[in-house]
Scaffold this motif. Structure first.
Motif, PDB file in Angstrom:
ATOM      1  N   GLU A   1       0.824  -1.139   0.238  1.00 36.20           N
ATOM      2  CA  GLU A   1      -0.196   0.216  -0.085  1.00 36.20           C
ATOM      3  C   GLU A   1       0.798   1.245  -0.072  1.00 36.20           C
ATOM      4  OE1 GLU A   1      -2.403   2.582   3.387  1.00 36.20           O
ATOM      5  OE2 GLU A   1      -2.620   0.374   3.305  1.00 36.20           O
TER       6      GLU A   1
ATOM      7  N   GLU B   1       2.492   1.821  -3.246  1.00 39.76           N
ATOM      8  CA  GLU B   1       1.587   2.278  -4.585  1.00 39.76           C
ATOM      9  C   GLU B   1       1.527   3.788  -4.276  1.00 39.76           C
ATOM     10  OE1 GLU B   1      -3.006   1.730  -5.826  1.00 39.76           O
ATOM     11  OE2 GLU B   1      -2.239   0.560  -4.150  1.00 39.76           O
ATOM     12  N   SER B   2       1.434   4.247  -3.052  1.00 39.42           N
ATOM     13  CA  SER B   2       1.393   5.644  -2.705  1.00 39.42           C
ATOM     14  C   SER B   2       2.850   6.468  -3.225  1.00 39.42           C
ATOM     15  CB  SER B   2       1.213   6.032  -1.271  1.00 39.42           C
ATOM     16  OG  SER B   2      -0.015   5.556  -0.787  1.00 39.42           O
TER      17      SER B   2
ATOM     18  N   LEU C   1       4.818   5.405  -5.553  1.00 45.14           N
ATOM     19  CA  LEU C   1       4.915   5.292  -7.055  1.00 45.14           C
ATOM     20  C   LEU C   1       3.831   6.093  -7.631  1.00 45.14           C
ATOM     21  CD1 LEU C   1       5.838   1.394  -7.388  1.00 45.14           C
ATOM     22  CD2 LEU C   1       7.310   3.277  -7.204  1.00 45.14           C
ATOM     23  N   HIS C   2       2.894   6.711  -7.043  1.00 47.67           N
ATOM     24  CA  HIS C   2       2.045   7.558  -7.555  1.00 47.67           C
ATOM     25  C   HIS C   2       2.702   9.102  -7.967  1.00 47.67           C
ATOM     26  CE1 HIS C   2      -2.039   9.136  -8.539  1.00 47.67           C
ATOM     27  NE2 HIS C   2      -1.558  10.378  -7.819  1.00 47.67           N
ATOM     28  N   ALA C   3       3.931   9.290  -7.214  1.00 53.97           N
ATOM     29  CA  ALA C   3       4.638  10.727  -7.366  1.00 53.97           C
ATOM     30  C   ALA C   3       5.672  10.473  -8.563  1.00 53.97           C
ATOM     31  CB  ALA C   3       5.612  10.783  -6.327  1.00 53.97           C
ATOM     32  N   THR C   4       5.805  11.557  -9.221  1.00 59.79           N
ATOM     33  CA  THR C   4       6.829  11.344 -10.626  1.00 59.79           C
ATOM     34  C   THR C   4       8.234  10.871  -9.788  1.00 59.79           C
ATOM     35  OG1 THR C   4       7.863  13.619 -10.078  1.00 59.79           O
ATOM     36  CG2 THR C   4       5.634  13.264 -11.413  1.00 59.79           C
TER      37      THR C   4
ATOM     38  N   ASP D   1       6.069  15.555 -17.066  1.00 63.78           N
ATOM     39  CA  ASP D   1       5.479  14.911 -15.796  1.00 63.78           C
ATOM     40  C   ASP D   1       4.336  15.595 -14.889  1.00 63.78           C
ATOM     41  OD1 ASP D   1       6.257  12.231 -16.548  1.00 63.78           O
ATOM     42  OD2 ASP D   1       7.912  12.467 -15.119  1.00 63.78           O
TER      43      ASP D   1
ATOM     44  N   GLY E   1       0.519  15.319 -14.598  1.00 56.13           N
ATOM     45  CA  GLY E   1       0.109  15.208 -13.165  1.00 56.13           C
ATOM     46  C   GLY E   1      -1.217  16.227 -12.966  1.00 56.13           C
TER      47      GLY E   1
ATOM     48  N   ARG F   1      -7.861  10.303 -12.894  1.00 57.60           N
ATOM     49  CA  ARG F   1      -7.291   9.117 -13.521  1.00 57.60           C
ATOM     50  C   ARG F   1      -5.767   9.094 -12.819  1.00 57.60           C
ATOM     51  NH1 ARG F   1      -3.529  10.381 -17.071  1.00 57.60           N
ATOM     52  NH2 ARG F   1      -3.830  12.197 -18.349  1.00 57.60           N
ATOM     53  N   LYS F   2      -5.305   7.801 -12.983  1.00 60.78           N
ATOM     54  CA  LYS F   2      -4.025   7.630 -12.507  1.00 60.78           C
ATOM     55  C   LYS F   2      -3.063   8.167 -13.526  1.00 60.78           C
ATOM     56  CE  LYS F   2      -0.985   3.812 -10.761  1.00 60.78           C
ATOM     57  NZ  LYS F   2      -0.709   2.524 -10.482  1.00 60.78           N
TER      58      LYS F   2
ATOM     59  N   LYS G   1       0.343   8.819 -15.875  1.00 61.18           N
ATOM     60  CA  LYS G   1       1.270   8.037 -16.629  1.00 61.18           C
ATOM     61  C   LYS G   1       2.608   8.834 -16.789  1.00 61.18           C
ATOM     62  CE  LYS G   1      -2.305   5.427 -19.090  1.00 61.18           C
ATOM     63  NZ  LYS G   1      -2.994   5.158 -20.457  1.00 61.18           N
TER      64      LYS G   1
END
Length: 265
Positions: free
Chosen positions: A199, A202-203, A205-208, A247, A251, A259-260, A262
């Motif tokens: 968990e 995942e948080s 890797l949500h960052a650049t 990026d 964001g 959305r997530k 990329k």
């Protein structure tokens, strides 16, 4: 992936590196081979910009019992020069951990004493189980409690008075004390530890990729910054850097479109 019989199991899962201390029969105590592998691993990570985060844990029922006294380099011989070299081989691990650009999540699944305590403190995020026991064990072995970065990390985390209490006595932080003093961010049951690590990953890797690296770097510098203006100057520089390239725009677009993102990295 490293062979499962190795004292250090290393597995790349996408942009995350999962590292497991693998000497469960010795509570993952660090012998010379494990010391070398840890030091080399975190040193190499400085150049692995494809890897964005690290999870560090121990096999079996403990995180790391510290230096394996049976095999300890520093216990061999009385030559001061040799002992100093052996000492530096170990202390360079935590320096490399702080220098590598990837945030390190320590899943502390039980005892973390001496050098294991230092490894946990050198991580960026610490999650533990109720079985946690952490202490500066060195002082109970005839050495100073100030070893492998503990005298740097611990006062900055818990304050000088609490640090002195635990370092001068060598007594243990249990799970409740570690959470109360801010040494860990949360306590979870053993069966939930791996999922909690996922968990957090995942948080992260949500960052650049660049934002993640520069945030760890700035946090390192801010701890020792001479004042607010120096810290803000570092923050300003990092925001100017991360605002460049695609990026940041991605964001913003992902936020607006719910959305997530990329990120190109």
């Amino acid at each position: 992936m490293t062979n499962s019989t190795s004292p250090l199991i290393v597995e790349e899962r996408g942009a995350a590196l999962h590292v497991t201390l693998n000497r469960p029969e010795r509570l993952n105590a660090m012998d010379p081979v494990l010391v070398t592998e840890l030091r080399d691993l975190f040193t190499r990570l400085y150049w692995r910009h494809d890897l964005r985060a690290v999870v560090l844990t121990g096999a079996g029922r403990g995180f790391c019992a510290g230096l394996d006294i049976v095999d300890a380099d520093r216990a061999a011989g009385n030559d001061v020069g040799e002992v100093l070299i052996a000492q530096r081989r170990i202390s360079e691990i935590v320096i490399a951990m702080r220098r590598c650009p990837q945030p390190i999540v320590a899943l502390v699944n039980g005892p973390a004493s001496g050098g294991g305590f230092a490894l946990a403190l050198a991580a960026d995020i610490r999650v533990a189980t109720p079985a946690l026991k952490m202490n500066a064990a060195f002082i109970r072995l005839g050495l100073s409690a100030c070893d492998i970065g503990v005298s740097y990390f611990l006062p900055r985390m818990v304050g000088s008075s609490v640090a002195a209490d635990y370092m001068l006595t060598g007594r243990f932080f249990d799970a409740d004390a570690a959470l109360r003093h801010g040494l860990v961010s949360r306590i979870v049951e053993q069966e939930d530890l791996a999922a909690t690590g996922d968990e957090i990953l995942e948080s992260l890797l949500h960052a650049t990729p660049l934002g993640l690296r520069l945030t760890k770097e700035a946090l390192n510098f801010a701890i020792d910054a001479p004042g607010l203006e120096a810290a803000v100057a570092m923050e300003d520089r990092n925001q100017a850097l991360t605002a460049q390239g695609p990026d940041f725009a991605e964001g913003i677009a992902a936020f607006r479109e719910k959305r997530k993102p990329k990120f190109a990295g």
